[in-house]
Scaffold this motif. Sequence first.
Motif, PDB file in Angstrom:
ATOM      1  N   LEU A   1       0.816  -1.213   0.000  1.00 50.51           N
ATOM      2  CA  LEU A   1       0.000   0.000   0.000  1.00 50.51           C
ATOM      3  C   LEU A   1       0.854   1.270   0.000  1.00 50.51           C
ATOM      4  CD1 LEU A   1      -2.997  -0.789   2.373  1.00 50.51           C
ATOM      5  CD2 LEU A   1      -3.103  -0.210  -0.022  1.00 50.51           C
ATOM      6  N   ALA A   2       1.843   1.302  -0.895  1.00 45.98           N
ATOM      7  CA  ALA A   2       2.693   2.486  -0.981  1.00 45.98           C
ATOM      8  C   ALA A   2       1.945   3.675  -1.571  1.00 45.98           C
ATOM      9  CB  ALA A   2       3.930   2.176  -1.828  1.00 45.98           C
ATOM     10  N   HIS A   3       0.901   3.415  -2.388  1.00 40.03           N
ATOM     11  CA  HIS A   3       0.132   4.485  -3.012  1.00 40.03           C
ATOM     12  C   HIS A   3      -1.353   4.134  -2.982  1.00 40.03           C
ATOM     13  CE1 HIS A   3       3.847   6.306  -4.514  1.00 40.03           C
ATOM     14  NE2 HIS A   3       4.210   5.109  -4.921  1.00 40.03           N
ATOM     15  N   ASP A   4      -2.171   5.153  -3.187  1.00 37.37           N
ATOM     16  CA  ASP A   4      -3.608   4.939  -3.285  1.00 37.37           C
ATOM     17  C   ASP A   4      -3.957   4.726  -4.758  1.00 37.37           C
ATOM     18  OD1 ASP A   4      -6.322   4.849  -3.122  1.00 37.37           O
ATOM     19  OD2 ASP A   4      -6.597   6.838  -2.253  1.00 37.37           O
TER      20      ASP A   4
ATOM     21  N   ALA B   1      13.378   3.574   9.931  1.00 37.85           N
ATOM     22  CA  ALA B   1      12.108   4.293  10.056  1.00 37.85           C
ATOM     23  C   ALA B   1      11.970   5.343   8.963  1.00 37.85           C
ATOM     24  CB  ALA B   1      12.005   4.938  11.434  1.00 37.85           C
ATOM     25  N   MET B   2      13.051   6.047   8.640  1.00 40.13           N
ATOM     26  CA  MET B   2      12.978   7.056   7.581  1.00 40.13           C
ATOM     27  C   MET B   2      12.688   6.413   6.231  1.00 40.13           C
ATOM     28  SD  MET B   2      15.871   9.970   8.450  1.00 40.13           S
ATOM     29  CE  MET B   2      17.249   8.840   8.500  1.00 40.13           C
ATOM     30  N   LEU B   3      13.356   5.304   5.947  1.00 35.77           N
ATOM     31  CA  LEU B   3      13.156   4.650   4.658  1.00 35.77           C
ATOM     32  C   LEU B   3      11.782   4.002   4.548  1.00 35.77           C
ATOM     33  CD1 LEU B   3      16.673   3.014   4.196  1.00 35.77           C
ATOM     34  CD2 LEU B   3      15.810   5.113   3.157  1.00 35.77           C
ATOM     35  N   ALA B   4      11.132   3.750   5.699  1.00 37.58           N
ATOM     36  CA  ALA B   4       9.786   3.184   5.680  1.00 37.58           C
ATOM     37  C   ALA B   4       8.705   4.248   5.559  1.00 37.58           C
ATOM     38  CB  ALA B   4       9.548   2.359   6.950  1.00 37.58           C
ATOM     39  N   ASP B   5       9.104   5.529   5.535  1.00 40.47           N
ATOM     40  CA  ASP B   5       8.142   6.624   5.427  1.00 40.47           C
ATOM     41  C   ASP B   5       7.473   6.569   4.062  1.00 40.47           C
ATOM     42  OD1 ASP B   5       6.784   9.076   5.252  1.00 40.47           O
ATOM     43  OD2 ASP B   5       8.276  10.081   6.508  1.00 40.47           O
ATOM     44  N   ARG B   6       6.155   6.398   4.033  1.00 44.10           N
ATOM     45  CA  ARG B   6       5.428   6.260   2.769  1.00 44.10           C
ATOM     46  C   ARG B   6       5.425   7.540   1.959  1.00 44.10           C
ATOM     47  NH1 ARG B   6      -0.344   4.198   4.023  1.00 44.10           N
ATOM     48  NH2 ARG B   6      -0.423   4.126   1.763  1.00 44.10           N
ATOM     49  N   ARG B   7       5.723   8.665   2.592  1.00 41.84           N
ATOM     50  CA  ARG B   7       5.743   9.933   1.862  1.00 41.84           C
ATOM     51  C   ARG B   7       7.050  10.136   1.099  1.00 41.84           C
ATOM     52  NH1 ARG B   7       4.562  13.666   6.931  1.00 41.84           N
ATOM     53  NH2 ARG B   7       6.088  12.183   7.742  1.00 41.84           N
ATOM     54  N   LEU B   8       8.033   9.283   1.343  1.00 47.71           N
ATOM     55  CA  LEU B   8       9.344   9.447   0.728  1.00 47.71           C
ATOM     56  C   LEU B   8       9.360   8.790  -0.645  1.00 47.71           C
ATOM     57  CD1 LEU B   8      12.103  10.664   1.585  1.00 47.71           C
ATOM     58  CD2 LEU B   8      12.783   8.347   2.248  1.00 47.71           C
ATOM     59  N   ALA B   9       9.745   9.559  -1.668  1.00 42.43           N
ATOM     60  CA  ALA B   9       9.820   9.017  -3.024  1.00 42.43           C
ATOM     61  C   ALA B   9      10.873   7.913  -3.095  1.00 42.43           C
ATOM     62  CB  ALA B   9      10.150  10.134  -4.016  1.00 42.43           C
ATOM     63  N   GLN B  10      10.632   6.956  -3.978  1.00 38.52           N
ATOM     64  CA  GLN B  10      11.521   5.789  -4.061  1.00 38.52           C
ATOM     65  C   GLN B  10      12.937   6.186  -4.447  1.00 38.52           C
ATOM     66  OE1 GLN B  10      10.246   2.831  -6.876  1.00 38.52           O
ATOM     67  NE2 GLN B  10      11.739   1.327  -6.201  1.00 38.52           N
ATOM     68  N   ASP B  11      13.078   7.103  -5.412  1.00 38.40           N
ATOM     69  CA  ASP B  11      14.426   7.479  -5.836  1.00 38.40           C
ATOM     70  C   ASP B  11      15.171   8.230  -4.730  1.00 38.40           C
ATOM     71  OD1 ASP B  11      12.778   9.691  -6.020  1.00 38.40           O
ATOM     72  OD2 ASP B  11      13.015   9.955  -8.177  1.00 38.40           O
ATOM     73  N   ILE B  12      14.445   8.996  -3.916  1.00 40.48           N
ATOM     74  CA  ILE B  12      15.076   9.675  -2.788  1.00 40.48           C
ATOM     75  C   ILE B  12      15.457   8.671  -1.714  1.00 40.48           C
ATOM     76  CG2 ILE B  12      14.777  11.430  -1.001  1.00 40.48           C
ATOM     77  CD1 ILE B  12      14.979  12.580  -3.793  1.00 40.48           C
TER      78      ILE B  12
ATOM     79  N   SER C   1      11.156  17.417   8.996  1.00 40.01           N
ATOM     80  CA  SER C   1      12.240  16.711   9.660  1.00 40.01           C
ATOM     81  C   SER C   1      11.981  15.211   9.595  1.00 40.01           C
ATOM     82  CB  SER C   1      12.367  17.173  11.116  1.00 40.01           C
ATOM     83  OG  SER C   1      13.345  16.415  11.787  1.00 40.01           O
ATOM     84  N   LEU C   2      12.701  14.526   8.725  1.00 37.53           N
ATOM     85  CA  LEU C   2      12.550  13.078   8.610  1.00 37.53           C
ATOM     86  C   LEU C   2      12.991  12.379   9.887  1.00 37.53           C
ATOM     87  CD1 LEU C   2      13.769  12.091   5.031  1.00 37.53           C
ATOM     88  CD2 LEU C   2      11.451  12.056   5.908  1.00 37.53           C
ATOM     89  N   VAL C   3      14.088  12.854  10.478  1.00 44.19           N
ATOM     90  CA  VAL C   3      14.604  12.157  11.650  1.00 44.19           C
ATOM     91  C   VAL C   3      13.698  12.351  12.860  1.00 44.19           C
ATOM     92  CG1 VAL C   3      16.078  14.031  12.502  1.00 44.19           C
ATOM     93  CG2 VAL C   3      16.717  11.650  12.931  1.00 44.19           C
ATOM     94  N   ARG C   4      13.023  13.495  12.946  1.00 45.10           N
ATOM     95  CA  ARG C   4      12.087  13.695  14.054  1.00 45.10           C
ATOM     96  C   ARG C   4      10.935  12.702  13.954  1.00 45.10           C
ATOM     97  NH1 ARG C   4       9.322  19.153  13.708  1.00 45.10           N
ATOM     98  NH2 ARG C   4      11.460  19.895  14.000  1.00 45.10           N
ATOM     99  N   SER C   5      10.382  12.575  12.742  1.00 45.23           N
ATOM    100  CA  SER C   5       9.308  11.603  12.557  1.00 45.23           C
ATOM    101  C   SER C   5       9.815  10.180  12.803  1.00 45.23           C
ATOM    102  CB  SER C   5       8.746  11.715  11.137  1.00 45.23           C
ATOM    103  OG  SER C   5       8.235  13.009  10.892  1.00 45.23           O
ATOM    104  N   ALA C   6      11.039   9.894  12.361  1.00 43.73           N
ATOM    105  CA  ALA C   6      11.593   8.557  12.551  1.00 43.73           C
ATOM    106  C   ALA C   6      11.771   8.248  14.031  1.00 43.73           C
ATOM    107  CB  ALA C   6      12.923   8.442  11.812  1.00 43.73           C
TER     108      ALA C   6
END
Length: 527
Positions: free
Chosen positions: A139-142, A280-291, A511-516
Motif C-alpha cells: 500500500l505504498a500508493h492509493d 524508520a525514515m526509509l519506511a516513510d510512505r511519503r518518501l519518493a523511491q528514488d530519494i 524533519s525526517l529524523v524527528r518523525s523517525a
Amino acid sequence: MSFLKPPAELQQFIDDELLRMPLVVDQTLDGAIDRMRQSLPTLAPQPRASTADVLQALGNNREHLTDYYLRSLKRQLADRAQANTGAPALPSTLSLVDEDSVAIDVELSHVIELIRSTAEYELRELQTFTAALVGDMDLAHDHNPFGPAQHARALWAAAQALPLSRGHQLLFMRNAAPALAAALRRAYAASSSRLESLGVTPAAYRTMILPSGARRSRRPEISLGAGLDLVRSAVAPGNELGFDGPALELEPALAAPPGSQDTPAGERRAVELLTGLFDAMLADRRLAQDIALMLSRLQSVATRLVLREPRALEDETHAMWRFVDALAHLGDVLPPQGNPERTQTLRFAQGLVEHLAAEPAPAAPLFDWAAERLQHQAQHRFARRCTDAAAQIAELQRLEERLCSSAAPPSTMGGALDIAQLDTVPADLMPADGPGEPRDALAWLQARRPADWVHVFLQGRWVKAQVLWPGELGELWLLGDAESPETWAVRRRALLTLRTEGLLATLKPRSLVRSAAKRVMRRSFQL
C-alpha cells in the motif's frame, strides 16, 4: 494520443464501476432534491427563490447532469493514465484565479472532506483491494481511481450543466454533497465485496521492522513531541530499545571499528540506534523511491559521522539531518519520476551523496557544503523557470496596473451565494505551517518571497507551487506547479481567502529524523 493502460485487473474494475456510476448519480440527485424541498419552508425569501430555481433546473436537466458527471470521471481517468506515462505535461493557457474561482475550490474541499469522513472505513478497505489489483501489497500508493477528489470534481462538473449562475450551481453542490457521500459509502462497500467474491486478496498496510536482536520491554507512555530528544531516553539505563549500560557518552577518538568484539558498548548502541532511525525514515510512505535509494546510500557515512560526533544523535538540527531533509524536500518539489528535469537534478544530488559516502572521516562542515550545493542548484532551477515565464510576467505586470487603477469587475456569483457563507475547511485537511508562521492571512502573504514553496488547493486539487512573481503592486501573484509547466495567476484577495479557509500553507522541508524517532519510540512501547 495514446496512454499506458492500467493493469488488466484494475481496468476491469474501472469498467465495472463506470457501469454502476449512473446509479450513484441518481441517488445523489434524489437526495439533493429531497434536501432542498425539505429546507424550503425554513428559508428566507431570497434563498428560497434561489433554491426553487435550482429545483426547477434539476427537473429540466437531470439527464445532462448525469452525462456531465460521467464525462468528468472519464476525463479524469484519461488524465490519470497520461500522468502515469511520466511524459511532461503541456503548459496550459494562463488564467486568472479570482475570488469566485476560490469559492468553488473551497466548496470542492468541503465535498472531499465530507466523503472522506462519511466513508472513511469503506475507503480504507477498498484501497487495500485496488492496491492488490496492481500488485502493490505494501500500500505504498492509493490506487483507487474513484476517490473523493475525483467524485467531488465530477459533482462540480454536473453542477455546471445547470443553466444558472455560479451561485446557484454552488447551492446545488452543497445540497448534493451529503447524498453523494452516503451513496459513495454504499458503493465503496459494494465494490470491496465484489472484489472479495472474485478472490482478490487485499493488501496490508506495511509496518516498520526494527533491527533484529533488540530487546524491548513495555514502559509507560511518554510524550512524543520532542523529536530527537527521545534519543536520550533510548540510550539511558533500561531503555525501550533494550540497550544496557550507561547513557551514551562517547569520545570522538574511539579506535575500535564497528563490528569488532572489542567495540565499546556505547558505539554499538549508537550504531543500532542510527540503524533504527534510518529504517524508520526509509519506511516513510511519503518518501519518493528514488530519494529513499539515495538516503540508504548515506547510512554508512552517517554511521562514521555519529562515531565521531555522537551528539548528532541528539540534535535534529545537525548538518547531517538538514541535508537529509533537503534531499527529501527535493523529492517533493520536483516533477514526477521519469521527467527529464527530475532525472537531471537527482543525478546532481546523487553525485553529492557519492562524494559524502567516499569520505573516510566525515564531519558537519562537509554536509553543510553539500546542502549549499543543493541550494545553489535550486536557485538555478528557479531562475530558469522565471525565464521561461518572462512573457507571462510581463503580461501580468500590465494587467496588474489596469486592475489597480480601475474598479473591481462584477462577481459572477449572481448574489445567490457569498464566500462568507461557506464553512471553514476542517483543519486536518491542510498540513500545518512550520513554526513562526504568521497567523493573520495578510501578514502571512506579505512574508512570502520569490522562490518560496506553498501547498495550495487550486482548481479542485492540492498542488505544490512555487512563487514565481509576487506582483510589484501586490495584486497579482504568479505561481508555478511543481509537477508540470502549469502556472496560475492568482489575485491577492483570492490568496487571502484560501489562507483564511485553511487551503494555503507554507511548504517547508519536514524533519525526517524527528518523525523517525517518534516512530521508533512508539513502536518500542507497542512491543
